[in-house]
Design a protein around this motif. Structure first.
Motif, PDB file in Angstrom:
ATOM      1  N   ARG A  90       0.917  -1.240   0.270  1.00  0.00           N
ATOM      2  CA  ARG A  90      -0.118   0.204   0.213  1.00  0.00           C
ATOM      3  C   ARG A  90       0.920   1.427  -0.337  1.00  0.00           C
ATOM      4  NH1 ARG A  90      -4.519   0.885   4.580  1.00  0.00           N
ATOM      5  NH2 ARG A  90      -4.857  -1.416   3.873  1.00  0.00           N
ATOM      6  N   ALA A  91       0.566   2.118  -1.331  1.00  0.00           N
ATOM      7  CA  ALA A  91       1.856   3.541  -1.272  1.00  0.00           C
ATOM      8  C   ALA A  91       0.814   4.336  -1.862  1.00  0.00           C
ATOM      9  CB  ALA A  91       2.977   2.579  -1.760  1.00  0.00           C
ATOM     10  N   ASN A  92       1.720   5.541  -1.672  1.00  0.00           N
ATOM     11  CA  ASN A  92       1.055   6.390  -1.848  1.00  0.00           C
ATOM     12  C   ASN A  92       1.942   7.313  -3.383  1.00  0.00           C
ATOM     13  OD1 ASN A  92      -0.938   7.900  -0.981  1.00  0.00           O
ATOM     14  ND2 ASN A  92       0.361   8.425   0.777  1.00  0.00           N
ATOM     15  N   ASP A  93       3.331   6.247  -3.445  1.00  0.00           N
ATOM     16  CA  ASP A  93       4.056   6.549  -4.156  1.00  0.00           C
ATOM     17  C   ASP A  93       3.649   5.637  -5.891  1.00  0.00           C
ATOM     18  OD1 ASP A  93       6.342   6.621  -6.141  1.00  0.00           O
ATOM     19  OD2 ASP A  93       8.155   6.251  -4.610  1.00  0.00           O
ATOM     20  N   PRO A  94       3.588   6.652  -7.290  1.00  0.00           N
ATOM     21  CA  PRO A  94       3.144   5.573  -8.405  1.00  0.00           C
ATOM     22  C   PRO A  94       4.753   5.222  -8.884  1.00  0.00           C
ATOM     23  CG  PRO A  94       3.216   8.214  -8.123  1.00  0.00           C
ATOM     24  CD  PRO A  94       3.677   7.735  -6.909  1.00  0.00           C
ATOM     25  N   VAL A  95       5.869   5.642  -8.274  1.00  0.00           N
ATOM     26  CA  VAL A  95       6.721   5.139  -9.132  1.00  0.00           C
ATOM     27  C   VAL A  95       6.813   3.303  -8.280  1.00  0.00           C
ATOM     28  CG1 VAL A  95       9.506   5.159  -8.977  1.00  0.00           C
ATOM     29  CG2 VAL A  95       7.714   7.071  -9.399  1.00  0.00           C
ATOM     30  N   LEU A  96       6.712   3.513  -6.714  1.00  0.00           N
ATOM     31  CA  LEU A  96       6.969   2.275  -6.008  1.00  0.00           C
ATOM     32  C   LEU A  96       5.756   1.612  -6.825  1.00  0.00           C
ATOM     33  CD1 LEU A  96       8.079   0.412  -3.863  1.00  0.00           C
ATOM     34  CD2 LEU A  96       6.748   1.709  -2.636  1.00  0.00           C
ATOM     35  N   ILE A  97       4.629   1.716  -7.103  1.00  0.00           N
ATOM     36  CA  ILE A  97       3.710   0.893  -7.302  1.00  0.00           C
ATOM     37  C   ILE A  97       3.873   0.634  -8.250  1.00  0.00           C
ATOM     38  CG2 ILE A  97       0.900   0.952  -8.032  1.00  0.00           C
ATOM     39  CD1 ILE A  97       1.481   0.827  -5.260  1.00  0.00           C
ATOM     40  N   SER A  98       4.763   1.037  -9.883  1.00  0.00           N
ATOM     41  CA  SER A  98       4.638   0.486 -11.078  1.00  0.00           C
ATOM     42  C   SER A  98       6.368  -0.301 -10.467  1.00  0.00           C
ATOM     43  CB  SER A  98       4.984   2.594 -11.679  1.00  0.00           C
ATOM     44  OG  SER A  98       5.128   1.934 -12.410  1.00  0.00           O
ATOM     45  N   LEU A 138       7.616  -5.441 -11.592  1.00  0.00           N
ATOM     46  CA  LEU A 138       8.753  -7.475 -10.648  1.00  0.00           C
ATOM     47  C   LEU A 138       7.418  -8.401 -10.838  1.00  0.00           C
ATOM     48  CD1 LEU A 138      10.217  -5.512  -7.353  1.00  0.00           C
ATOM     49  CD2 LEU A 138      12.098  -6.564  -9.389  1.00  0.00           C
ATOM     50  N   LEU A 139       6.038  -7.724 -10.264  1.00  0.00           N
ATOM     51  CA  LEU A 139       5.350  -9.342 -10.088  1.00  0.00           C
ATOM     52  C   LEU A 139       5.029  -9.701 -12.170  1.00  0.00           C
ATOM     53  CD1 LEU A 139       2.949  -7.561  -7.579  1.00  0.00           C
ATOM     54  CD2 LEU A 139       5.242  -9.455  -6.941  1.00  0.00           C
ATOM     55  N   THR A 140       5.144  -8.972 -12.463  1.00  0.00           N
ATOM     56  CA  THR A 140       4.885  -9.050 -14.028  1.00  0.00           C
ATOM     57  C   THR A 140       5.765 -10.316 -14.001  1.00  0.00           C
ATOM     58  OG1 THR A 140       3.725  -7.199 -14.680  1.00  0.00           O
ATOM     59  CG2 THR A 140       4.520  -8.191 -16.078  1.00  0.00           C
ATOM     60  N   GLU A 141       7.251  -9.906 -13.776  1.00  0.00           N
ATOM     61  CA  GLU A 141       8.547 -10.104 -15.168  1.00  0.00           C
ATOM     62  C   GLU A 141       8.680 -11.768 -14.137  1.00  0.00           C
ATOM     63  OE1 GLU A 141      11.836  -7.783 -14.383  1.00  0.00           O
ATOM     64  OE2 GLU A 141      11.299  -6.497 -16.130  1.00  0.00           O
ATOM     65  N   ALA A 142       8.015 -11.608 -12.982  1.00  0.00           N
ATOM     66  CA  ALA A 142       7.881 -13.317 -12.136  1.00  0.00           C
ATOM     67  C   ALA A 142       6.810 -14.001 -12.729  1.00  0.00           C
ATOM     68  CB  ALA A 142       7.433 -12.880 -10.856  1.00  0.00           C
ATOM     69  N   GLY A 143       6.046 -13.747 -13.047  1.00  0.00           N
ATOM     70  CA  GLY A 143       4.672 -14.487 -13.454  1.00  0.00           C
ATOM     71  C   GLY A 143       3.768 -14.383 -12.666  1.00  0.00           C
ATOM     72  N   ILE A 144       3.384 -13.700 -11.805  1.00  0.00           N
ATOM     73  CA  ILE A 144       2.759 -13.342 -11.120  1.00  0.00           C
ATOM     74  C   ILE A 144       1.370 -11.975 -10.848  1.00  0.00           C
ATOM     75  CG2 ILE A 144       2.113 -12.655  -8.483  1.00  0.00           C
ATOM     76  CD1 ILE A 144       5.131 -13.230  -7.893  1.00  0.00           C
ATOM     77  N   ALA A 145       0.350 -12.909 -11.724  1.00  0.00           N
ATOM     78  CA  ALA A 145      -0.769 -11.837 -10.824  1.00  0.00           C
ATOM     79  C   ALA A 145      -0.768 -11.302 -10.063  1.00  0.00           C
ATOM     80  CB  ALA A 145      -1.882 -12.983 -11.857  1.00  0.00           C
ATOM     81  N   HIS A 146      -1.344  -9.080 -10.546  1.00  0.00           N
ATOM     82  CA  HIS A 146      -1.932  -8.921  -9.770  1.00  0.00           C
ATOM     83  C   HIS A 146      -2.566  -8.062 -10.053  1.00  0.00           C
ATOM     84  CE1 HIS A 146       1.100  -7.483 -12.100  1.00  0.00           C
ATOM     85  NE2 HIS A 146       0.980  -5.823 -11.993  1.00  0.00           N
ATOM     86  N   VAL A 147      -3.497  -7.297  -8.917  1.00  0.00           N
ATOM     87  CA  VAL A 147      -4.232  -6.335  -9.928  1.00  0.00           C
ATOM     88  C   VAL A 147      -3.679  -4.803  -8.557  1.00  0.00           C
ATOM     89  CG1 VAL A 147      -5.789  -7.068  -8.062  1.00  0.00           C
ATOM     90  CG2 VAL A 147      -6.880  -4.846 -10.109  1.00  0.00           C
ATOM     91  N   ALA A 197      -2.747   3.640  -4.004  1.00  0.00           N
ATOM     92  CA  ALA A 197      -2.664   2.521  -4.296  1.00  0.00           C
ATOM     93  C   ALA A 197      -2.280   1.263  -3.304  1.00  0.00           C
ATOM     94  CB  ALA A 197      -2.444   3.287  -5.514  1.00  0.00           C
ATOM     95  N   ARG A 198      -3.058   0.300  -4.208  1.00  0.00           N
ATOM     96  CA  ARG A 198      -2.711  -1.398  -2.842  1.00  0.00           C
ATOM     97  C   ARG A 198      -2.409  -2.019  -4.255  1.00  0.00           C
ATOM     98  NH1 ARG A 198      -7.550  -3.111   0.035  1.00  0.00           N
ATOM     99  NH2 ARG A 198      -8.371  -1.630  -1.718  1.00  0.00           N
ATOM    100  N   VAL A 199      -0.754  -2.782  -3.953  1.00  0.00           N
ATOM    101  CA  VAL A 199      -1.376  -4.278  -5.035  1.00  0.00           C
ATOM    102  C   VAL A 199      -2.007  -4.870  -4.730  1.00  0.00           C
ATOM    103  CG1 VAL A 199       0.603  -5.222  -6.829  1.00  0.00           C
ATOM    104  CG2 VAL A 199       1.159  -2.531  -6.531  1.00  0.00           C
ATOM    105  N   LEU A 200      -2.643  -5.768  -4.694  1.00  0.00           N
ATOM    106  CA  LEU A 200      -3.010  -7.136  -4.377  1.00  0.00           C
ATOM    107  C   LEU A 200      -2.442  -8.295  -5.675  1.00  0.00           C
ATOM    108  CD1 LEU A 200      -7.085  -6.440  -4.022  1.00  0.00           C
ATOM    109  CD2 LEU A 200      -5.304  -5.830  -2.485  1.00  0.00           C
ATOM    110  N   VAL A 201      -2.553  -9.387  -4.814  1.00  0.00           N
ATOM    111  CA  VAL A 201      -2.437 -10.523  -5.295  1.00  0.00           C
ATOM    112  C   VAL A 201      -2.542 -11.872  -4.642  1.00  0.00           C
ATOM    113  CG1 VAL A 201       0.379 -10.575  -6.034  1.00  0.00           C
ATOM    114  CG2 VAL A 201      -0.292 -11.739  -4.095  1.00  0.00           C
TER     115      VAL A 201
END
Length: 83
Positions: A6-14, A19-28, A46-50
């Motif tokens: 969970r972060a307010n930093d759009p660069v971190l979220i990106s 990282l998750l895409t390259e690892a083949g991990i589905a996320h939203v 913003a939140r990244v969910l797996v």
């Protein structure tokens, strides 16, 4: 699904998304556009969910990338016994 970060930093979220895409991990990414509604004050992060089954692997990816400290405390206990 479980909250990974969970972060307010759009660069971190990106970065986490890449990282998750390259690892083949589905996320939203959710709540990414909420800052527009709340006036860009940065209150709502913003939140990244797996998926539950991919949470431990996603944690490992973030730790190996040196951003393990960003893992959300809101996601609940990890399936591998970690936070």
């Amino acid at each position: 699904m479980r909250e990974l970060i969970r972060a307010n930093d759009p660069v971190l979220i990106s970065f986490v998304g890449v990282l998750l895409t390259e690892a083949g991990i589905a996320h939203v990414v959710v709540d990414q556009n909420m800052s527009v509604l709340e006036g860009s004050v940065g209150i709502l992060a913003a939140r990244v969910l797996v998926g539950h089954g991919e949470f431990a692997e996603a944690r490992r990816v973030l730790v190996e990338a040196g951003i393990g400290h960003e893992i959300s405390r809101w996601g609940g206990p990890a399936e591998d016994g970690g936070a």
